[in-house]
Scaffold this active site. Structure first.
Site, short mmCIF file in Angstrom:
data_model
loop_
_atom_site.label_atom_id
_atom_site.label_comp_id
_atom_site.label_asym_id
_atom_site.label_seq_id
_atom_site.Cartn_x
_atom_site.Cartn_y
_atom_site.Cartn_z
N HIS A 29 0.97 6.23 1.88
CA HIS A 29 1.69 7.18 2.72
C HIS A 29 2.91 7.80 2.05
O HIS A 29 3.50 8.73 2.58
CB HIS A 29 1.97 6.57 4.09
CG HIS A 29 0.66 6.27 4.78
ND1 HIS A 29 -0.24 7.29 5.07
CD2 HIS A 29 0.05 5.11 5.11
CE1 HIS A 29 -1.34 6.73 5.59
NE2 HIS A 29 -1.18 5.42 5.63
N ARG A 86 -7.00 12.76 1.15
CA ARG A 86 -5.93 13.22 2.04
C ARG A 86 -4.57 12.63 1.67
O ARG A 86 -3.54 13.16 2.04
CB ARG A 86 -6.25 12.90 3.50
CG ARG A 86 -6.14 11.45 3.86
CD ARG A 86 -6.28 11.26 5.35
NE ARG A 86 -7.64 11.51 5.80
CZ ARG A 86 -8.21 10.85 6.81
NH1 ARG A 86 -7.52 9.97 7.48
NH2 ARG A 86 -9.45 11.10 7.17
N ARG A 139 -9.34 8.14 -0.74
CA ARG A 139 -10.31 8.54 0.29
C ARG A 139 -11.18 9.67 -0.23
O ARG A 139 -10.78 10.43 -1.11
CB ARG A 139 -9.58 8.98 1.57
CG ARG A 139 -8.86 7.84 2.28
CD ARG A 139 -8.35 8.28 3.63
NE ARG A 139 -9.42 8.46 4.58
CZ ARG A 139 -9.71 7.61 5.58
NH1 ARG A 139 -8.98 6.52 5.77
NH2 ARG A 139 -10.70 7.86 6.39
N GLU A 178 -8.72 0.58 -3.12
CA GLU A 178 -9.53 0.62 -1.91
C GLU A 178 -10.42 1.84 -1.93
O GLU A 178 -9.95 2.94 -2.26
CB GLU A 178 -8.63 0.73 -0.67
CG GLU A 178 -7.97 -0.53 -0.28
CD GLU A 178 -7.15 -0.33 0.98
OE1 GLU A 178 -7.26 0.72 1.64
OE2 GLU A 178 -6.39 -1.23 1.30
N GLU A 212 -11.19 -9.36 3.09
CA GLU A 212 -9.91 -9.02 3.71
C GLU A 212 -10.18 -8.89 5.20
O GLU A 212 -10.99 -8.05 5.63
CB GLU A 212 -9.35 -7.72 3.12
CG GLU A 212 -8.03 -7.36 3.78
CD GLU A 212 -7.19 -6.38 2.99
OE1 GLU A 212 -7.28 -6.34 1.75
OE2 GLU A 212 -6.43 -5.63 3.64
N HIS A 269 -3.80 -4.60 7.64
CA HIS A 269 -3.92 -3.40 8.45
C HIS A 269 -3.02 -3.50 9.68
O HIS A 269 -3.15 -4.41 10.49
CB HIS A 269 -5.36 -3.09 8.91
CG HIS A 269 -5.55 -1.62 9.14
ND1 HIS A 269 -5.10 -0.98 10.26
CD2 HIS A 269 -6.07 -0.64 8.35
CE1 HIS A 269 -5.36 0.31 10.16
NE2 HIS A 269 -5.95 0.55 9.01
N ASN A 299 0.86 -1.19 0.00
CA ASN A 299 0.00 0.00 0.00
C ASN A 299 0.90 1.25 0.00
O ASN A 299 1.71 1.43 0.92
CB ASN A 299 -0.90 -0.05 1.25
CG ASN A 299 -1.83 1.12 1.34
OD1 ASN A 299 -1.42 2.25 1.09
ND2 ASN A 299 -3.06 0.88 1.71
N HIS A 350 -5.65 3.63 -1.61
CA HIS A 350 -6.96 4.00 -1.08
C HIS A 350 -7.26 5.44 -1.47
O HIS A 350 -6.60 6.37 -1.00
CB HIS A 350 -6.92 3.84 0.45
CG HIS A 350 -8.23 4.11 1.13
ND1 HIS A 350 -8.39 3.99 2.50
CD2 HIS A 350 -9.45 4.50 0.67
CE1 HIS A 350 -9.63 4.28 2.82
NE2 HIS A 350 -10.29 4.60 1.73
N THR A 384 -8.41 3.49 8.61
CA THR A 384 -9.64 2.70 8.58
C THR A 384 -9.74 1.90 9.88
O THR A 384 -9.04 0.91 10.06
CB THR A 384 -9.62 1.77 7.35
OG1 THR A 384 -9.24 2.55 6.22
CG2 THR A 384 -10.98 1.15 7.10
N1 PXP Z 1 -5.95 -3.23 3.97
C1 PXP Z 1 -6.93 -2.31 4.01
C2 PXP Z 1 -8.30 -2.72 3.57
C3 PXP Z 1 -6.66 -0.99 4.41
O1 PXP Z 1 -7.66 -0.08 4.45
C4 PXP Z 1 -5.33 -0.63 4.72
C5 PXP Z 1 -5.01 0.79 5.08
O2 PXP Z 1 -5.32 1.63 4.02
C6 PXP Z 1 -4.35 -1.62 4.66
C7 PXP Z 1 -4.69 -2.91 4.29
C8 PXP Z 1 -2.93 -1.32 4.97
O3 PXP Z 1 -2.80 -0.98 6.32
P1 PXP Z 1 -1.42 -0.42 6.85
O4 PXP Z 1 -1.14 0.82 6.09
O5 PXP Z 1 -1.69 -0.19 8.29
O6 PXP Z 1 -0.39 -1.48 6.61
#
Ligand code: PXP
Length: 247
Positions: A13, A52, A48, A73, A154, A197, A10, A46, A104
């Site tokens: 960030h 952001r 949003r 996402e 998931e 997550h 992901n 994602h 989330t």
């Molecule tokens: N899976 C989903 C569905 C999420 O919403 C997120 C965060 O956007 C992640 C995985 C990844 O989480 P993290 O950034 O905490 O590793």
């Protein structure tokens, strides 16, 4: 041991850091390409509602540049559905979204919103997207996800990770049992099982060892760790831990 375990990186960030200065860099698309070289099997982003981190232009850039699957996402809103239908990413993961949350925080309440979600995911499936629902490890949520036509669930590992870092190990282990049980149950209902997550080097191993889980989506920790090691080694180490857990 079992089926291959995919890693979805992901890159949200990377965009968070870019947006902190309103600059053009660092570029999430560049990060996504590096992630591919480092052993990622897919990229997760994602979009949003408040934009952001990831922007509409980032989604376009990722769709153009990636040779790997994009896992898009999004919240279950008409705006996001239209964007997904325009781009037709490989996968769509539907997540709950509250504007005031930092990330989330919980899973989707599929059981309470079953009719609306069933209608929401049908056109996405028809467009060829693999639809995933982000849910807590809860029997009713798993059952409802299967009933309304999701192909994937998931499982939210955020509570398990938080309990680990809070030192509440008995509760963490109880959550791990729930994650294992619901992974097995979901697979028995024909669902593909993913998890994610909050995962880190400290917490990934027991999740990666769940045989029914075939994809992990990991972001925040990896982007943070990249500050110290570089993105490629940070991802490669996660890949190594996942492979080790799977043996
Ligand atoms: N899976 C989903 C569905 C999420 O919403 C997120 C965060 O956007 C992640 C995985 C990844 O989480 P993290 O950034 O905490 O590793």
């Amino acid at each position: 041991m079992s089926e291959i375990l995919r890693l979805g990186v992901n890159i949200d960030h990377v965009a968070t850091v870019r947006n902190a200065r309103g600059s053009a860099y660092p570029d999430p698309v560049r990060a996504a390409k590096l992630a591919e070289q480092a052993g990622a099997d897919g990229i997760t982003a994602h979009l949003r509602e408040d934009r952001r981190h990831i922007s509409d232009a980032d989604i376009e850039g990722l769709m153009d540049a990636l040779t790997m699957p994009l896992n898009f996402e999004m919240a279950a809103t008409a705006e996001m559905q239209a964007i997904a239908l325009r781009h037709k990413p490989h996968a769509v993961c539907i997540v709950p979204e509250k504007r005031e949350e930092r990330t989330t925080e919980g899973g989707l309440d599929v059981a309470r919103d079953d009719n609306r979600l069933a209608q929401f995911i049908a056109p996405l499936r028809d467009a060829g997207c693999r639809v995933s629902l982000f849910i807590a490890a809860d029997r009713l949520q798993v059952e409802t996800a299967a009933r309304i036509g999701a192909q994937v669930v998931e499982l939210h590992t955020g509570a398990y990770c938080d309990l680990h870092y809070e030192g509440r190990f008995d509760e963490r282990d109880a959550e791990l049992v729930r994650l294992r049980d619901m992974a097995a149950y979901g697979k028995s209902l024909g669902l593909e099982i993913h998890a994610g997550h909050g995962l880190t080097y400290d917490t990934v191993t027991p999740i990666a060892a769940i045989p029914e889980v075939i994809e992990l989506n990991i972001g925040h920790f990896l982007i943070g760790e990249a500050i110290f090691r570089g993105l490629t080694p940070a991802i490669a180490e996660m890949r190594r831990l996942m492979d080790e857990a799977r043996k």
